[in-house]
Write a protein that holds these residues in place. Structure first.
Motif, mmCIF file in Angstrom:
data_model
loop_
_atom_site.group_PDB
_atom_site.id
_atom_site.type_symbol
_atom_site.label_atom_id
_atom_site.label_comp_id
_atom_site.label_asym_id
_atom_site.label_seq_id
_atom_site.Cartn_x
_atom_site.Cartn_y
_atom_site.Cartn_z
ATOM 1 N N ILE A 155 0.849 -1.181 0.000
ATOM 2 C CA ILE A 155 0.000 0.000 0.000
ATOM 3 C C ILE A 155 0.891 1.240 0.000
ATOM 4 C CG2 ILE A 155 -2.002 -1.079 1.095
ATOM 5 C CD1 ILE A 155 -1.038 -0.052 3.787
ATOM 6 N N LYS A 156 0.315 2.365 -0.436
ATOM 7 C CA LYS A 156 1.077 3.616 -0.508
ATOM 8 C C LYS A 156 0.940 4.449 0.760
ATOM 9 C CE LYS A 156 2.391 2.934 -4.785
ATOM 10 N NZ LYS A 156 3.801 2.570 -5.061
ATOM 11 N N GLY A 157 -0.150 4.241 1.483
ATOM 12 C CA GLY A 157 -0.377 5.038 2.675
ATOM 13 C C GLY A 157 -1.219 4.306 3.694
ATOM 14 N N CYS A 158 -1.043 4.661 4.964
ATOM 15 C CA CYS A 158 -1.804 4.070 6.065
ATOM 16 C C CYS A 158 -2.164 5.185 7.032
ATOM 17 C CB CYS A 158 -0.968 2.998 6.761
ATOM 18 S SG CYS A 158 -1.705 2.331 8.276
ATOM 19 N N VAL A 159 -3.454 5.285 7.372
ATOM 20 C CA VAL A 159 -3.917 6.347 8.280
ATOM 21 C C VAL A 159 -4.685 5.727 9.436
ATOM 22 C CG1 VAL A 159 -5.161 8.520 8.500
ATOM 23 C CG2 VAL A 159 -4.162 7.889 6.286
ATOM 24 N N ILE A 176 7.064 -2.272 6.797
ATOM 25 C CA ILE A 176 6.205 -1.214 6.261
ATOM 26 C C ILE A 176 6.829 -0.585 5.015
ATOM 27 C CG2 ILE A 176 5.168 1.037 6.745
ATOM 28 C CD1 ILE A 176 4.912 0.199 9.655
ATOM 29 N N LYS A 177 6.015 -0.492 3.955
ATOM 30 C CA LYS A 177 6.472 0.043 2.676
ATOM 31 C C LYS A 177 5.851 1.397 2.348
ATOM 32 C CE LYS A 177 6.662 -4.657 0.738
ATOM 33 N NZ LYS A 177 6.108 -5.538 -0.326
ATOM 34 N N CYS A 178 5.045 1.925 3.252
ATOM 35 C CA CYS A 178 4.218 3.087 2.907
ATOM 36 C C CYS A 178 4.414 4.242 3.871
ATOM 37 C CB CYS A 178 2.744 2.673 2.906
ATOM 38 S SG CYS A 178 2.130 2.190 4.542
ATOM 39 N N ARG A 179 3.824 5.374 3.539
ATOM 40 C CA ARG A 179 3.728 6.525 4.441
ATOM 41 C C ARG A 179 2.679 6.197 5.508
ATOM 42 N NH1 ARG A 179 4.358 11.257 1.219
ATOM 43 N NH2 ARG A 179 3.569 12.489 2.979
ATOM 44 N N VAL A 180 2.927 6.672 6.721
ATOM 45 C CA VAL A 180 2.014 6.391 7.828
ATOM 46 C C VAL A 180 1.605 7.680 8.517
ATOM 47 C CG1 VAL A 180 1.783 5.264 10.077
ATOM 48 C CG2 VAL A 180 2.980 4.088 8.230
ATOM 49 N N SER A 209 8.590 6.513 6.936
ATOM 50 C CA SER A 209 8.150 7.893 6.776
ATOM 51 C C SER A 209 6.786 8.026 7.445
ATOM 52 C CB SER A 209 8.051 8.259 5.285
ATOM 53 O OG SER A 209 7.538 9.567 5.126
ATOM 54 N N TYR A 210 6.760 8.667 8.612
ATOM 55 C CA TYR A 210 5.501 8.744 9.343
ATOM 56 C C TYR A 210 5.310 10.138 9.940
ATOM 57 C CZ TYR A 210 7.726 8.638 13.992
ATOM 58 O OH TYR A 210 8.447 8.957 15.104
ATOM 59 N N LYS A 211 4.061 10.409 10.285
ATOM 60 C CA LYS A 211 3.703 11.668 10.925
ATOM 61 C C LYS A 211 2.674 11.379 12.001
ATOM 62 C CE LYS A 211 1.748 16.269 9.880
ATOM 63 N NZ LYS A 211 1.201 17.139 8.792
#
Length: 264
Positions: A155-159, A176-180, A209-211
């Motif tokens: 996946i490209k993103g996880c929220v 993890i391969k995605c932005r979080v 890469s997470y926020k």
């Protein structure tokens, strides 16, 4: 009078916009048990489009999460609401919801096959662009979305919206391969400080890469306008946090779903 006419215009416009959203239920299996997902898409839109698997609160596939799916569909995504309990089970009883969700929290390895099965089923839906997918989740569903990311899903993103951040296997962050995005209520009484630190450390160690955003004054389930109706202390809607968190999600999606060609 002008204000009234403008309000009517906005209401009619919104109704016309959502009129193009089509939805249905699809069945899939997890360990031989039937699960019933809710899928929404814009029927007037043509061709492949990004897709988002949505994991619901511990109540199951109820009206709230279906509303979120229609919002995403209206914005141009295929929205797939996973059924984590099977047979389309929905409840309004907190004790029953707690028992259903606890079956996962007490046996964490159950998360991965369930979330991956839902994601695999989403990829089978018409007009899904399998190269542009994301996962989001609310409360219990936030844990589900993070476990999908930790499983190494492409996946490209996880929220995670006010979701549980803890895991007995923080080292899986390396998958993890995605932005979080982890969107939290600053005053959420269910948000264990130890898990928050564990989450940050695992993301940092894995180079993810997470926020993380904590909204002042917000408690648990802040995105759900009906949160307070459950009568659970520390659970309440917060309009400002809801709007800000939804914009964080939309901003992320604009970034991760814009192709190199679109950026030129």
């Amino acid at each position: 009078m002008k204000s009234l006419m403008f309000a009517i215009f906005l209401t009619v416009g919104a109704a016309m916009s959502f009129a193009s959203v089509t939805s249905t239920f699809v069945e899939y299996t997890v360990d031989g048990k039937m699960h019933r997902a809710y899928v929404a898409w814009n029927s007037q839109q043509e061709g492949p489009r990004p897709a988002v698997v949505i994991f619901p609160e511990w109540w199951g596939v109820n009206d709230y999460v279906k509303m979120r799916a229609r919002e995403l569909a209206n914005s141009g995504y295929v929205a797939f609401v996973a059924d984590m309990y099977g047979e389309g089970k929905v409840t309004t009883d907190a004790k029953e919801a707690n028992a259903q969700a606890s079956a996962y929290y007490m046996d964490f390895p159950k998360f991965e096959p369930a979330v991956r099965a839902a994601y695999a089923e989403m990829l089978k839906q018409p007009n899904v662009d399998s190269s542009r997918t994301a996962a989001i989740g609310f409360c219990f569903g936030g844990t589900c979305a993070l476990e999908l990311a930790r499983s190494g899903a492409d996946i490209k993103g996880c929220v995670s919206f006010h979701g549980g951040l803890g895991t007995p296997s923080p080292e899986k962050a390396a998958n993890i391969k995605c932005r979080v995005l982890a969107l939290r209520g600053e005053d959420d009484p269910f948000d264990d400080a130890e898990y928050v630190e564990q989450f940050k450390n695992s993301m940092d160690s894995a180079g993810v890469s997470y926020k993380m955003v904590a909204y002042p004054g917000a408690v648990h389930a802040f995105t759900n306008p009906n949160a307070g109706k459950a009568g659970i202390e520390g659970v309440a809607y917060n309009e400002a946090a809801e709007k800000a968190s939804m914009e964080e999600m939309r901003a992320l999606f604009r970034e991760i779903f814009t192709s190199a060609t679109d950026k030129k």
